[in-house]
Design a protein around this motif. Structure first.
Motif, PDB file in Angstrom:
ATOM      1  N   UNK A 452       0.813  -1.212   0.000  1.00 36.12           N
ATOM      2  CA  UNK A 452       0.000   0.000   0.000  1.00 36.12           C
ATOM      3  C   UNK A 452       0.847   1.263   0.000  1.00 36.12           C
ATOM      4  N   UNK A 453       0.233   2.367  -0.507  1.00 37.72           N
ATOM      5  CA  UNK A 453       0.799   3.705  -0.434  1.00 37.72           C
ATOM      6  C   UNK A 453       2.189   3.784  -1.067  1.00 37.72           C
ATOM      7  N   UNK A 454       2.255   3.330  -2.288  1.00 39.49           N
ATOM      8  CA  UNK A 454       3.417   3.511  -3.142  1.00 39.49           C
ATOM      9  C   UNK A 454       2.941   4.200  -4.420  1.00 39.49           C
ATOM     10  N   UNK A 455       3.716   4.103  -5.474  1.00 34.03           N
ATOM     11  CA  UNK A 455       3.312   4.637  -6.779  1.00 34.03           C
ATOM     12  C   UNK A 455       3.396   3.554  -7.841  1.00 34.03           C
ATOM     13  N   UNK A 456       3.015   2.341  -7.455  1.00 31.91           N
ATOM     14  CA  UNK A 456       3.068   1.220  -8.377  1.00 31.91           C
ATOM     15  C   UNK A 456       2.066   1.419  -9.507  1.00 31.91           C
ATOM     16  N   UNK A 457       2.460   1.023 -10.693  1.00 29.88           N
ATOM     17  CA  UNK A 457       1.626   1.216 -11.883  1.00 29.88           C
ATOM     18  C   UNK A 457       1.349  -0.131 -12.542  1.00 29.88           C
ATOM     19  N   UNK A 458       0.684  -0.071 -13.681  1.00 30.95           N
ATOM     20  CA  UNK A 458       0.404  -1.292 -14.430  1.00 30.95           C
ATOM     21  C   UNK A 458      -0.765  -2.060 -13.860  1.00 30.95           C
ATOM     22  N   UNK A 459      -0.950  -3.269 -14.353  1.00 30.55           N
ATOM     23  CA  UNK A 459      -2.072  -4.096 -13.938  1.00 30.55           C
ATOM     24  C   UNK A 459      -1.706  -5.011 -12.781  1.00 30.55           C
ATOM     25  N   UNK A 460      -2.715  -5.420 -12.041  1.00 28.10           N
ATOM     26  CA  UNK A 460      -2.509  -6.390 -10.962  1.00 28.10           C
ATOM     27  C   UNK A 460      -2.324  -7.771 -11.579  1.00 28.10           C
ATOM     28  N   UNK A 476      -3.737  -0.640  -1.656  1.00 23.49           N
ATOM     29  CA  UNK A 476      -4.439   0.641  -1.681  1.00 23.49           C
ATOM     30  C   UNK A 476      -3.464   1.800  -1.924  1.00 23.49           C
ATOM     31  N   UNK A 477      -4.004   2.877  -2.485  1.00 18.23           N
ATOM     32  CA  UNK A 477      -3.246   4.109  -2.723  1.00 18.23           C
ATOM     33  C   UNK A 477      -2.000   3.852  -3.578  1.00 18.23           C
ATOM     34  N   UNK A 478      -2.224   3.314  -4.771  1.00 16.77           N
ATOM     35  CA  UNK A 478      -1.208   3.201  -5.799  1.00 16.77           C
ATOM     36  C   UNK A 478      -1.786   3.787  -7.090  1.00 16.77           C
ATOM     37  N   UNK A 479      -1.204   3.422  -8.234  1.00 17.20           N
ATOM     38  CA  UNK A 479      -1.699   3.900  -9.522  1.00 17.20           C
ATOM     39  C   UNK A 479      -1.996   2.721 -10.448  1.00 17.20           C
ATOM     40  N   UNK A 480      -2.522   1.679  -9.883  1.00 14.95           N
ATOM     41  CA  UNK A 480      -2.792   0.465 -10.636  1.00 14.95           C
ATOM     42  C   UNK A 480      -3.964   0.667 -11.589  1.00 14.95           C
TER      43      UNK A 480
END
Length: 780
Positions: A452-460, A476-480
């Motif tokens: 949680x609470x990173x800036x991870x991108x892309x799909x799960x 939670x709180x990423x850019x997925x």
């Protein structure tokens, strides 16, 4: 079975008379109660009776036990008795040993306590622990006493000094009560005999007593939380037989006497949570296996003599002012060391062969040095380097680690992959970017995954839904982006908490979530999901929290097609969507957990060496807040968050989530009337129906919401008067009825006097305080 009862197990008879003189039925699995006409009371020659560790179904202790006039040994401990202890027990004047240790509600009247001590003048052993006595301590103890245990009895007042002078006393336990006392200033009469002394929580408000130096026979000394002040006297070095010394949580200061570390028999030394300062002297006692010096003001380098403690298994030095580097060679001889805690100091290096390492809160900067991995590669089971300033972790080459905690650092770049043995992986609140690699699904041992609470991108990665042992998944709180995983294991899914709040996920809510029968928290809020209300989630038998807020969900909420649905649901947040139609009366009548107040509700526990906090974002009192619950305290903790709206602001708050009940349907397109059945939801703390198109009157049944703290019906088209019944809501601390078409007098009541005018603004037909003082004087 032999007819001669003297041959039965637990029965002893007198060889001359044949009378039963001893009956030992301890741990016999006896269930039920003992009636006063029981044949047991015909054994008039009994000298020893042991009924401990049985299950007498919370029945009362029979007064008939007082008939056993020859009894010298009597044990009813852990036997599931309850109620008042009969005064007839004090008739057993020949008793040498009496144990009534209770795990439930046994009580002993204060005058019966005094009478018991007055009559039982031959007592050697007395254990009344956990019994509610609630009195002061009488003075008339048997001079023969060797063991006195009065733990957690509700005793209060001053401990008579005469207790410390009982000449034969070997064991004294007086902890967990509201007692005060003063130690003898000179030698105690019991000094030569006392072996165990536990006075946990007794308020001495005094300096550490010099007279304890006379306790030359003592092996266990526990003065934890006794409000002791000043330094430890040098006379403590006289305690040459002591094995266990527990002085934590006092106000002791000064340096730790060197004699403490030379005590030849000492194995457990607990001096944490005091104000000790200075440097550690030479540590000479090779008998020590446990040292806790945490939360003091010790400073300087760790002494090289640590390497002499060859039997040490646990060393706690957190929250001090130690500095410098700790050379690995200091610990090279400590083959048994398995638990080392050095957090909140000013050094980094630690030992080889460690199993548990906690370096959290140490202002460690940069990247994890290579020497660390090489030292710990094959031994470390739990690593906590959270709450530092680490910026880089390229890989984690540990072979058998179970727990890795890297939360709250400054880590950048890609997500580092832990080894396949990892069960608990926490790396939230960093600055990780890029996509989550699909290789994360190789971690088939995962129980908790916190990104949680990173800036991870892309799909799960879709394969995450197939890790059968995964209980907590928090992203939670990423850019997925993309869709939710559509495959959740049909066979054996263990998922209990799924939190994907505040990402950029699209599409529908996957039906395969219905396979997650253990699911308790589902937070998909603040995404771009497009779907209708997933009534099928109601088949999840343990679901307690469902948050779908801030998506583009739409349509009316159709009646459920099955009889039992959402039986455990306590938080339902559908706010900021496009739901329409009438409020779902048929759904409300199924919400069993919201219709009853159950004070015994407990948050479920998650296995493992973690401290798991669960939280969720909901709306209450007009603000968005995060509610947190603590699930499983251990050396590290995980916080699974959910947002609540309260008093118009977005905030994070700490509250027991599973004792907090919320319905938030605000900012949708609901219409029609508020159904009266909502008054049956008596466990609800927050009810928010604001900013919809609701019409009609406010139902008087809302006055039955005895637990409600926040009620927001603002921004609708409600008409009629404010029901007088709302004035009876004594828990109500936030009310917003603004911007409706309400009229009439504002009810008067203890809570309504606390609400400002903005609770009612935009209702031109309302009269009375606080809308208009003048109109109030005219009759409202």
């Amino acid at each position: 079975m032999s007819r001669d009862c003297c041959s039965w197990d637990g029965v002893v008879c007198d060889n001359m008379t044949g009378n039963v003189i001893e009956l030992n039925l301890s741990c016999s699995g006896i269930v039920g109660k003992i009636d006063s006409n029981s044949s047991l009371f015909q054994l008039s020659h009994l000298q020893r009776l042991d009924l401990s560790y049985n299950h007498f179904s919370k029945s009362h202790i029979s007064p008939e036990f007082g008939r056993f006039s020859n009894l010298t040994y009597f044990d009813l401990s852990w036997a599931d008795f309850s109620g008042q202890i009969p005064s007839e027990i004090s008739h057993l004047s020949k008793l040498h040993s009496l144990s009534l240790y209770s795990s439930i509600g046994l009580r002993l009247a204060a005058h019966d306590f005094k009478l018991l001590l007055q009559n039982l003048t031959q007592l050697r052993e007395l254990d009344l622990s956990n019994i509610n006595i609630s009195s002061t301590i009488p003075l008339n103890f048997s001079s023969h006493l060797t063991t006195l245990s009065l733990i957690d009895t509700g005793l209060y007042g001053i401990i008579p000094e005469s207790i410390f002078h009982l000449p034969n006393l070997e064991t004294l336990y007086l902890g967990f009560s509201d007692l005060r006392g003063y130690f003898p200033k000179t030698k105690w009469n019991s000094s030569a005999s006392l072996v165990e002394l536990d006075l946990l929580g007794v308020n001495f408000s005094d300096s550490f007593p010099e007279s304890t130096g006379y306790l030359t026979s003592v092996r266990s000394l526990s003065l934890q939380s006794c409000n002791l002040r000043g330094p430890i006297p040098e006379s403590i070095s006289n305690l040459i037989r002591i094995d266990y010394l527990h002085l934590q949580d006092n106000s002791l200061n000064g340096t730790i006497p060197s004699g403490v570390f030379s005590l030849p028999s000492l194995r457990y030394l607990l001096l944490g949570k005091n104000h000790f300062s200075g440097h550690l002297d030479d540590l000479k006692s090779n008998s020590l296996i446990w040292i806790n010096l945490g939360d003091n003001q010790l400073q300087g380098y760790l002494p090289k003599s640590i390497q002499n403690l060859v039997n040490l298994t646990s060393l706690y030095l957190s929250f001090n002012n130690f500095s410098g580097r700790v050379d690995v060679s200091l610990f090279s001889n400590l083959k048994r060391l398995s638990d080392l805690t050095l957090s909140n100091n000013k050094f980094l290096r630690s030992a080889k062969q460690l199993e548990v390492l906690d370096l959290s809160n140490n202002k460690i900067q940069g990247r994890i040095p290579d020497w660390a991995w090489s030292n710990w590669m094959f031994s470390l089971k739990s690593l906590n380097i959270s709450h530092n300033m680490l910026t880089s972790v390229d890989s984690i080459p540990l072979q058998t680690v179970y727990t890795i905690d890297l939360r709250s650092n400054l880590l950048q770049g890609s997500l580092p992959m832990p080894p396949n043995s990892t069960r608990y992986f926490f790396i939230s609140q960093n600055n990780l970017t890029k996509e989550i690699p699909s290789s994360i699904c190789n971690l088939t041992s995962l129980v908790m995954l916190d990104l949680a609470r990173n800036n991870l991108t892309g799909e799960i990665p879709q394969c995450l839904g197939n890790i059968s042992g995964l209980k907590v998944l928090d992203m939670q709180h990423n850019r997925l982006i993309g869709t939710l995983p559509t495959i959740f294991s049909i066979n054996g899914s263990s998922l209990k908490s799924l939190n994907l709040h505040s990402n950029k996920l699209e599409g529908r809510i996957p039906r395969s979530l219905a396979n997650c029968k253990e699911l308790q928290l589902l937070d998909l809020g603040d995404n771009h999901l497009t779907d209708t209300f997933p009534m099928w989630l109601g088949t999840l038998p343990k679901l307690k929290v469902l948050s779908l807020r801030s998506n583009t969900l739409h349509g009316s909420i159709q009646p459920p097609r099955i009889e039992t649905i959402f039986p455990e649901l306590q938080i339902l947040d559908l706010s900021y969507n496009a739901f329409s139609g009438n409020l779902p009366s048929n759904l409300f009548q199924h919400l069993k957990a919201m219709r009853t107040n159950d004070p015994s509700t407990e948050a479920p526990r998650y296995p493992g060496s973690t401290y798991y906090e669960d939280s969720i974002t909901v709306t209450t009192k007009g603000f968005v807040r995060e509610i947190v619950r603590i699930l499983y305290p251990r050396s590290t903790y995980y916080k699974d968050s959910i947002t609540v709206t309260t008093k118009g602001f977005v905030r994070e708050i700490v509250r027991i989530l599973y004792l907090y009940t919320v319905i938030d349907f605000s900012s949708n397109k609901f219409e029609g009337q508020i159904p009266s059945i909502m008054g049956d939801l008596i466990a609800v703390h927050t009810l928010n129906l604001s900013r919809n198109g609701l019409k009609g009157h406010i139902p008087p049944s809302l006055g039955d919401l005895s637990s409600v703290e926040s009620l927001d019906l603002s921004g609708n088209q409600l008409t009629g008067e404010i029901p007088e019944q709302l004035a009876s809501l004594t828990s109500l601390s936030f009310l917003n009825l603004s911007h409706n078409h309400l009229q009439g007098c504002i009810p008067q009541g203890s809570q309504f006097h606390t609400f400002e005018s903005n609770s009612y603004e935009g209702n031109d037909g309302l009269r009375g305080f606080p809308v208009s003082k003048i109109v109030e004087m005219l009759g409202c």
